[in-house]
Design a protein around this motif. Structure first.
Motif, PDB file in Angstrom:
ATOM      1  N   TYR A   3       0.831  -1.213   0.000  1.00 28.73           N
ATOM      2  CA  TYR A   3       0.000   0.000   0.000  1.00 28.73           C
ATOM      3  C   TYR A   3       0.862   1.257   0.000  1.00 28.73           C
ATOM      4  O   TYR A   3       0.494   2.279  -0.576  1.00 28.73           O
ATOM      5  CB  TYR A   3      -0.939  -0.014   1.214  1.00 28.73           C
ATOM      6  N   GLU A  27       1.670   1.919  -3.461  1.00 32.72           N
ATOM      7  CA  GLU A  27       0.495   2.294  -4.259  1.00 32.72           C
ATOM      8  C   GLU A  27      -0.026   3.683  -3.899  1.00 32.72           C
ATOM      9  O   GLU A  27      -0.488   4.426  -4.761  1.00 32.72           O
ATOM     10  CB  GLU A  27      -0.642   1.274  -4.038  1.00 32.72           C
ATOM     11  N   ARG A  40      -4.642  -6.174  -4.495  1.00 34.89           N
ATOM     12  CA  ARG A  40      -3.883  -5.227  -5.310  1.00 34.89           C
ATOM     13  C   ARG A  40      -4.807  -4.310  -6.117  1.00 34.89           C
ATOM     14  O   ARG A  40      -5.905  -4.694  -6.512  1.00 34.89           O
ATOM     15  CB  ARG A  40      -2.983  -6.029  -6.266  1.00 34.89           C
ATOM     16  N   TRP A  41      -4.337  -3.105  -6.374  1.00 34.17           N
ATOM     17  CA  TRP A  41      -5.073  -2.166  -7.226  1.00 34.17           C
ATOM     18  C   TRP A  41      -4.890  -2.545  -8.697  1.00 34.17           C
ATOM     19  O   TRP A  41      -3.789  -2.923  -9.116  1.00 34.17           O
ATOM     20  CB  TRP A  41      -4.548  -0.748  -6.985  1.00 34.17           C
ATOM     21  N   HIS A  42      -5.973  -2.455  -9.499  1.00 30.91           N
ATOM     22  CA  HIS A  42      -5.881  -2.716 -10.935  1.00 30.91           C
ATOM     23  C   HIS A  42      -6.256  -1.449 -11.689  1.00 30.91           C
ATOM     24  O   HIS A  42      -7.388  -0.984 -11.573  1.00 30.91           O
ATOM     25  CB  HIS A  42      -6.838  -3.843 -11.342  1.00 30.91           C
ATOM     26  N   HIS A  71      -9.668  -4.385  -4.532  1.00 32.07           N
ATOM     27  CA  HIS A  71      -8.528  -3.587  -4.064  1.00 32.07           C
ATOM     28  C   HIS A  71      -8.733  -3.113  -2.626  1.00 32.07           C
ATOM     29  O   HIS A  71      -9.798  -2.625  -2.268  1.00 32.07           O
ATOM     30  CB  HIS A  71      -8.337  -2.370  -4.972  1.00 32.07           C
ATOM     31  N   ARG A  92      -9.494   4.863  -3.274  1.00 31.88           N
ATOM     32  CA  ARG A  92      -8.621   4.660  -2.112  1.00 31.88           C
ATOM     33  C   ARG A  92      -8.425   5.938  -1.321  1.00 31.88           C
ATOM     34  O   ARG A  92      -8.322   7.016  -1.885  1.00 31.88           O
ATOM     35  CB  ARG A  92      -7.308   4.063  -2.588  1.00 31.88           C
TER      36      ARG A  92
END
Ligand code: OOG
Ligand code: NI
Length: 462
Positions: A23, A26, A190-192, A222, A292
């Motif tokens: 994180y 990200e 995970r972020w896509h 996510h 997010r």
């Protein structure tokens, strides 16, 4: 054979650390939050208010810098049931039921977390996990389309599924498998940046509800925030503003107190992130999505049902008079009204214990001269036993709704949806959720009887 298995506590701590590292790359502002929280925690622990907090060394203070919660939103019952199996491998179990439809958010939720005192002390990592309620989409075509999209996706890697099955079959995982398990499970969070729907579908889902678009349009759930725990949220909030992080104007939950109760939280708004939406002709359209955000929290003592009822009534009375405005314009007036109303709630540990409002752990200061009548109140009066707060490990629906709402935009609407459906949630989950009040009571009871046993034994051998 079990001695060869990695401890679930260790797997959970490794997973929490891996999630934190991911994180941080990200969402760079998360790194700032960690620094702010570390600084305020060090200042609090070295400052004049530390003694009053009565934290148990080794149990409450050492875990502070590792402490996090995250949140995800799932699309289907199958996803939720599998998630429960994955979390169980890490010693995390569903606790509590949260119905957010009352706040016009079309989900219901639980918190996966460790449940025993020892596991919580080892690492209290928790994940607020929501399940989308598709039935709340009123447009039949759109609802069917969303369900079809969700039915096609697989949010877990093949490795994560295989290792979860292996853990269940064997009763645990070797250290080597546990390391692989952590890496495989991390993929789900995970972020896509590539959506799995075209931009028109995204926009339609978005206009039904922004949360529906957030759940349905992506390959996986996510992680949408990761929250470190601060010992002084007001100081941390000042730190956020100083660093230019757009903190909410009002801290959610109870007011500032010498003896903190439940949970106080503040967050900053979601990031607007570029997303590629595939088109039928093989090209892609670039758009954006806000998913997010950042959050910090301060945790205080867990309340008994009686204490919780007093908290809920006091908060509701304040909110009937004044609601914090999204733009922060009445923040000072709201906080003042809150502090004033909460004068009904005693602000010392012993007062809360005597009134049966909160849960405590006991420790022995010294063995008494006589161990004939072991009366808890008398032992506390004599200073034989001392109290320290059992920390609240769960969430607050009003705060959660406020967090959801502020991050969806303050215009998200206030109309409430259909009635709560705990039974339906548990059916999807494949198991029932634990009662948080019962868990706190068990910890308190075990702590008291261990102390009384020790005093009795000392009396017999004297
Ligand atoms: C979860 C919001 C709830 C909290 O701290 O109350 C939450 C979400 O936005 O998915 O994390
Ligand atoms: Ni949160």
């Amino acid at each position: 054979m079990t001695q060869n298995f990695a401890q679930p506590d260790t797997i959970r701590a490794d997973f929490s650390a891996a999630m934190s590292a991911m994180y941080r790359t990200e969402v760079p502002a998360y790194g700032d939050l960690l620094e702010i929280v570390q600084d305020t925690n060090a200042a609090t622990l070295n400052g004049p208010s530390a003694a009053g907090l009565n934290l148990t060394p080794d149990e409450d203070t050492t875990r502070i810098s590792e402490e996090r919660h995250g949140a995800i939103r799932l699309g289907t019952a199958d996803e939720l049931a599998m998630m429960a199996r994955v979390f169980a491998v890490m010693g995390m179990y569903p606790v509590g039921y949260y119905d957010l439809s009352a706040a016009a958010v079309p989900v219901h939720s639980t918190a996966f977390r460790p449940t025993t005192r020892a596991a919580l002390a080892a690492n209290p990592f928790r994940v607020f996990t929501s399940l989308l309620r598709l039935e709340l989409i009123t447009d039949d075509t759109l609802r069917a389309q969303a369900a079809a999209i969700l039915a096609k996706r697989q949010i877990f890697t093949a490795g994560a599924v295989a290792l979860t099955e292996k853990a269940e079959a064997q009763g645990g995982l070797s250290s080597e498998d546990a390391t692989k398990f952590v890496a495989e499970v991390l993929e789900t969070f995970r972020w896509h940046a590539d959506a799995c729907v075209d931009i028109d579908t995204f926009n339609q889902l978005n206009s039904a509800h922004r949360l529906i678009a957030d759940v349905v349009s992506f390959k996986g759930p996510h992680i949408n925030h990761l929250t470190p725990r601060t010992l002084d949220i007001d100081a941390a909030q000042v730190g956020m503003v100083e660093r230019g992080l757009p903190a909410k104007a009002v801290v959610e939950g109870p007011p500032r107190r010498d003896c903190p109760i439940l949970l106080r939280q503040t967050s900053f708004k979601a990031l607007e992130e570029p997303v590629k939406f595939p088109s039928a002709d093989g090209t892609a359209t670039v758009g954006s999505h806000t998913a997010r955000f950042g959050e910090i929290e301060q945790r205080g003592v867990a309340l008994t049902p009686k204490g919780r009822d007093l908290y809920d009534r006091t908060l509701a009375a304040v909110r009937a008079e004044i609601l914090p405005a999204g733009d922060g314009s009445n923040a000072a007036a709201y906080m003042a009204a809150l502090s004033d109303a909460f004068k009904v709630f005693p602000d010392d540990w012993r007062g809360m214990y005597d009134q049966g409002l909160a849960h405590f752990k006991f420790s022995i200061d010294h063995i008494p001269d006589t161990t004939r009548d072991l009366d808890t109140v008398a032992l506390l009066d004599e200073g034989v036993l001392t109290l320290s707060p059992i920390i609240y490990e769960d969430f607050l629906p009003v705060s959660a709704a406020g967090i959801f709402q502020s991050n969806l935009g303050d215009d998200a609407g206030q109309d409430s949806h259909s009635a709560s459906s705990k039974a339906e949630f548990e059916k999807a989950l494949g198991t029932s959720v634990a009662d948080e009040f019962a868990l706190y009571q068990q910890i308190e009871d075990a702590s008291l009887s261990a102390c009384l046993d020790q005093i009795r034994k000392a009396g017999q051998s004297a």
